[in-house]
Motif scaffolding. Structure first.
Motif, PDB file in Angstrom:
ATOM      1  N   ILE A 154       0.831  -1.219   0.000  1.00  0.00           N
ATOM      2  CA  ILE A 154       0.000   0.000   0.000  1.00  0.00           C
ATOM      3  C   ILE A 154       0.860   1.262   0.000  1.00  0.00           C
ATOM      4  O   ILE A 154       0.636   2.177  -0.808  1.00  0.00           O
ATOM      5  N   PRO A 155       1.861   1.363   0.846  1.00  0.00           N
ATOM      6  CA  PRO A 155       2.707   2.565   0.742  1.00  0.00           C
ATOM      7  C   PRO A 155       3.419   2.684  -0.604  1.00  0.00           C
ATOM      8  O   PRO A 155       3.569   3.795  -1.132  1.00  0.00           O
ATOM      9  N   VAL A 156       3.832   1.551  -1.176  1.00  0.00           N
ATOM     10  CA  VAL A 156       4.501   1.603  -2.481  1.00  0.00           C
ATOM     11  C   VAL A 156       3.541   2.114  -3.552  1.00  0.00           C
ATOM     12  O   VAL A 156       3.907   2.926  -4.420  1.00  0.00           O
ATOM     13  N   CYS A 157       2.286   1.650  -3.518  1.00  0.00           N
ATOM     14  CA  CYS A 157       1.293   2.116  -4.515  1.00  0.00           C
ATOM     15  C   CYS A 157       1.026   3.611  -4.383  1.00  0.00           C
ATOM     16  O   CYS A 157       0.875   4.340  -5.377  1.00  0.00           O
ATOM     17  N   LEU A 158       0.936   4.096  -3.169  1.00  0.00           N
ATOM     18  CA  LEU A 158       0.720   5.532  -2.976  1.00  0.00           C
ATOM     19  C   LEU A 158       1.881   6.347  -3.536  1.00  0.00           C
ATOM     20  O   LEU A 158       1.682   7.394  -4.171  1.00  0.00           O
ATOM     21  N   VAL A 159       3.074   5.851  -3.336  1.00  0.00           N
ATOM     22  CA  VAL A 159       4.232   6.560  -3.881  1.00  0.00           C
ATOM     23  C   VAL A 159       4.207   6.566  -5.404  1.00  0.00           C
ATOM     24  O   VAL A 159       4.481   7.588  -6.052  1.00  0.00           O
ATOM     25  N   LEU A 160       3.843   5.434  -6.024  1.00  0.00           N
ATOM     26  CA  LEU A 160       3.759   5.378  -7.498  1.00  0.00           C
ATOM     27  C   LEU A 160       2.676   6.308  -8.033  1.00  0.00           C
ATOM     28  O   LEU A 160       2.842   6.949  -9.091  1.00  0.00           O
ATOM     29  N   LEU A 161       1.532   6.399  -7.331  1.00  0.00           N
ATOM     30  CA  LEU A 161       0.450   7.292  -7.783  1.00  0.00           C
ATOM     31  C   LEU A 161       0.889   8.740  -7.722  1.00  0.00           C
ATOM     32  O   LEU A 161       0.621   9.537  -8.643  1.00  0.00           O
ATOM     33  N   LEU A 162       1.566   9.110  -6.681  1.00  0.00           N
ATOM     34  CA  LEU A 162       2.052  10.483  -6.591  1.00  0.00           C
ATOM     35  C   LEU A 162       3.047  10.782  -7.708  1.00  0.00           C
ATOM     36  O   LEU A 162       3.049  11.880  -8.293  1.00  0.00           O
ATOM     37  N   LEU A 163       3.900   9.807  -8.000  1.00  0.00           N
ATOM     38  CA  LEU A 163       4.843  10.004  -9.103  1.00  0.00           C
ATOM     39  C   LEU A 163       4.114  10.177 -10.432  1.00  0.00           C
ATOM     40  O   LEU A 163       4.521  10.972 -11.289  1.00  0.00           O
ATOM     41  N   ALA A 164       3.021   9.428 -10.652  1.00  0.00           N
ATOM     42  CA  ALA A 164       2.257   9.538 -11.910  1.00  0.00           C
ATOM     43  C   ALA A 164       1.623  10.915 -12.060  1.00  0.00           C
ATOM     44  O   ALA A 164       1.430  11.407 -13.174  1.00  0.00           O
TER      45      ALA A 164
END
Length: 839
Positions: free
Chosen positions: A744-754
């Motif tokens: 979950i933290p990894v997905c949030l980081v990827l979404l912010l990067l997108a």
């Protein structure tokens, strides 16, 4: 180390290792020590701050203590490329233990006697008040005029080689002087000793022994070389020779070259009453009371009995040295009596009979009968047969009923026959001999002896340690650590009888099964135990010990010593799961010797934790059940984990724990082994020497971060622990167990990067284009024609662009343009297409 000492720094205390560097390449750089200095053995006057591991291994690096008892120095270790800094070597000194001697170190002994060493002559102590039993004297050089022996060994025992201060206090160490053949007045002997009480430095000393006739000797009534008295028949005469009266020891006080000029003068102070003294056939009287030692040697002195009875007679005299020309000298002298015994003509001497030793237990009292002392004398009554004690043993004394409680030196055959004479055994349990003389009063005394054998009241089998049988051998020899019989002393002649044999093995004597053996066979290593049934890790057998009439029973326990290398190191973190592998438990040597895979069985698990099996891959199911059996292969594969829990019901802090295992292998008995370890609260800054499958929950976030490892080849101390690592398989299992908390933290980081990246690229492009406010046309011009409407921003007249005349190249000679250039020149504006406009 000791205070003020200079000692080599041992490699067991300080050692660095590096896989790709030689010991001479590992250099220690140290700061100034706080309680001393570091020097090299070859130049101890010069302090050093750098040295190599090779110098340490060779014992060339020394630490010289000065100042505080507790201190040390900081240091770093380098191999020339990498440095391992921030280490500290602790040095602890102890107050120096010193020995001292406070006695006079002098012993005065009567000639031919036995004298115990006392605290007045030999008294040792230490600066810390050591137990006298720990102050040991080693006899470096024994006496030349006698010998040292122990009361427990008896007067016939072997020469003493060491003894303790406690034995001196107890009076158990004796010096026995042996009479030489030549007369002497005073002789000197020495005993060189070394006082030992580790770890104090040894102390050498010398005990001076003075053997002198000048000393008051309760053992002797005379100070002369001989004064044995004279036996004479009633009414007869007899010569008094040097065999009966000899003062040669007085002459021995004179230097040998001058001795022929001296003599000994005897002055009779009290004449005999039953006869008279004749010197060269002339009677001695008050007017002529002297005779010389030389006249005795020549046989000129005679005693003549008048007859009329057999009463004893005597005369008293004073003897001293006489110099040349009859001058009287100041020197050795004595005043004594010479006893004359009168014997009837028809008197028959007493005849001593054969005797048996008296046996009694230590601390008891036993009557002496005719079996021990018997004399036949047909013409003398038992009351007339008198015994005199010439020398007594040190393990007891003779006493008479109705007399004083102290020892007696005179008794009669009538005392023996009436049972009034007894021996009191108040000493050690050894055999002793009374040297006696017996006489009926009319015959010369005859030598006789009384043997007493003091037996121990009780014996004990000392079992210092159980018998440990090496697991790979299955057999082991017994020693004094398992079987030794003692009473008040060691019993070297003890025997053993097997009353209950072992259950899982045999007792062997000389390689053959046996049920009886001796202490001598135990001491020589001939008695052994061998396992024959490999189903138990322990056994026992019972024996009956016999020694000089006493007996006792004992049980010998047998255990198996595991052939297992057990980890020993620093504490383990609480709340973590560590990998239990062959670095902690290694039975590889047992596997090689037996040709099998050793098996372990958990007997007692840790109090705060459990053993678990760790999956080797993601596809394997995670088994949370405790492990009770595993093999050496499981250890080598790293498939076992040890969960260490925090101790409940107590404050956080270090704790101790252990687990007990039973090790099995083919063809050998099993063995029980314990793995003891210490635990402490997890410290992220603390390096641990074991691989960790998981960290405590509070430290899992830190465990997920990748840590940069030091460069390969960086030197590290062998005594220090490497940086803790998380095992590979254990980290995968950790990811599986905490999937959502990581994804979950990894997905949030990827979404912010997108979201951020497109905006970032847009802003970057805008900055490159500039701020041109292009106006949009209301209608597109047709056929490439621009409309009359102005499409560009008007230029502010105040911001006129300055014009500059450029001096270009003039026309070619002749005033006509170059034809080749004209083809590149545009003479008219091209037509614009749809959507195009001029800029």
């Amino acid at each position: 180390m000791w205070e003020g000492a200079t000692v080599p720094i041992p490699t067991a205390a300080l050692r660095g290792t590096d896989g790709d560097s030689e010991p001479e390449d590992l250099v220690y750089s140290i700061e100034q020590p706080s309680n001393g200095r570091v020097v090299l053995k070859v130049a101890q006057g010069t302090e050093v701050h750098n040295f190599t591991q090779t110098q340490l291994d060779s014992g060339l690096v020394l630490f010289s203590h000065q100042g505080a008892l507790d201190g040390g120095f900081r240091f770093s270790l380098s191999d020339g490329r990498h440095t391992s800094p921030g280490h500290f070597f602790r040095v602890t000194a102890q107050k120096q233990l010193l020995l001292s001697l406070e006695g006079s170190r002098m012993l005065t002994v009567c000639p031919g006697s036995i004298q115990p060493l006392s605290s007045e002559s030999l008294r040792a102590s230490s600066s810390t008040g050591s137990d006298p039993h720990h102050l040991l004297y080693w006899v470096v050089q024994g006496p030349q005029l006698g010998r040292l022996f122990h009361t427990q060994k008896g007067s016939s025992g072997e020469t003493l080689v060491n003894f303790t201060q406690a034995e001196v206090y107890a009076g158990n160490v004796l010096y026995e002087h042996k009479m030489p053949a030549e007369p002497f007045w005073e002789a000197h002997d020495t005993v060189k000793l070394r006082l030992v009480s580790p770890p104090a430095p040894d102390l050498a000393t010398t005990l001076a022994v003075a053997v002198s006739f000048e000393a008051a000797c309760p053992q002797h009534s005379s100070r002369l070389w001989r004064n044995k008295g004279l036996w004479v028949l009633k009414g007869q005469r007899a010569k008094i020779t040097r065999a009966a009266l000899d003062a040669s020891n007085l002459l021995a006080s004179v230097m040998l070259p001058q001795r022929p000029e001296y003599d000994v003068l005897f002055q009779v102070t009290q004449f005999p009453t039953q006869g008279q003294l004749l010197l060269s056939e002339e009677p001695l009287h008050a007017g002529q009371p002297h005779f010389l030692q030389s006249q005795l040697a020549a046989g000129h002195l005679v005693y003549a009995h008048r007859g009329g009875g057999t009463q004893p007679d005597s005369f008293r005299f004073h003897a001293h040295l006489q110099g040349p020309a009859g001058a009287s000298l100041v020197g050795p002298q004595t005043a004594e009596a010479f006893v004359i015994s009168v014997q009837d003509v028809n008197e028959q001497p007493p005849q001593p009979q054969a005797s048996v030793p008296l046996q009694l237990t230590r601390g008891s009292r036993a009557s002496i009968s005719r079996a021990q002392l018997s004399v036949l004398d047909p013409d003398s009554a038992p009351e007339e047969i008198e015994f005199k004690v010439q020398r007594a043993p040190h393990n007891g004394f003779l006493s008479l009923a109705g007399a004083s409680t102290g020892p007696v030196t005179h008794f009669t055959q009538a005392d023996v026959d009436a049972g009034r004479l007894a021996f009191v055994a108040n000493g050690s349990s050894v055999a002793g001999i009374f040297q006696l003389s017996v006489s009926d009063g009319a015959s010369p005394p005859l030598p006789m002896s009384l043997v007493v054998d003091v037996l121990p009241s009780t014996i004990e089998v000392q079992l210092q340690a159980p018998l440990e049988v090496p697991q790979a051998l299955g057999r082991s020899s017994l020693s004094r650590k398992q079987l030794q019989v003692v009473s008040d002393r060691e019993e070297p002649d003890a025997t053993y009888h097997l009353t209950q044999g072992p259950k899982y093995g045999h007792l062997l004597v000389g390689g053959q099964p046996a049920t009886a053996f001796s202490q001598l066979q135990v001491d020589q290593g001939e008695v052994a135990f061998a396992f024959t049934n490999f189903s138990s890790s322990h056994d026992h057998f019972n024996v009956l010990a016999l020694a000089r009439g006493a007996n006792t029973s004992a049980t010998v326990n047998v255990t198996v010593r595991a052939l297992l290398h057990v980890w020993a190191g620093g504490p383990w973190p609480q709340g973590a799961t560590l990998r239990l592998d062959s670095t902690i438990l290694n039975a590889g040597e047992l596997a090689n010797r037996t040709g099998s895979v050793p098996r372990f069985r958990l007997l007692v698990g840790p109090q705060y934790g459990r053993l678990v099996r760790v999956p080797g891959a993601r596809t394997e199911p995670r088994d949370s059940r405790p492990v009770e059996h595993f093999t050496q292969q499981d250890l080598e594969d790293g498939r076992l984990g040890l969960e260490i829990c925090r101790p409940e019901g107590r404050s956080p802090g270090p704790a101790g724990d252990s687990l007990t295992l039973e090790l099995w292998a083919r063809g050998v008995p099993p063995a029980v082994v314990s793995l003891d370890f210490a635990t402490e609260p997890y410290d992220a800054a603390q390096p641990y020497s074991v691989a960790l499958f998981s960290l405590p929950e509070a430290a899992q976030t830190e465990a997920e971060r990748p840590e940069s490892s030091p460069p390969t080849g960086e030197p590290d101390l062998a005594a220090s622990s490497p940086v803790p690592t998380v095992a590979t398989e254990g980290f995968l299992g950790f990811l599986e167990a905490n999937m959502f908390s990581i994804i979950i933290p990894v997905c949030l980081v990827l979404l912010l990067l997108a979201l951020i990246l497109p905006l970032f690229f847009y802003l970057r492009k805008r900055n490159k284009t500039g701020k041109h406010h292009v106006q949009v046309l209301a209608a597109k011009p047709r056929d490439g024609l621009a409309s009359d409407t102005e499409t560009f921003r008007k230029v502010d007249p105040s911001q006129a662009i300055p014009l500059t005349n450029l001096t270009g190249q003039g026309p070619s000679p002749g005033g006509h343009p170059d034809p080749e250039l004209l083809q590149f020149c545009r003479t008219a504006n091209p037509a614009l297409k749809n959507g195009q406009y001029w800029v």
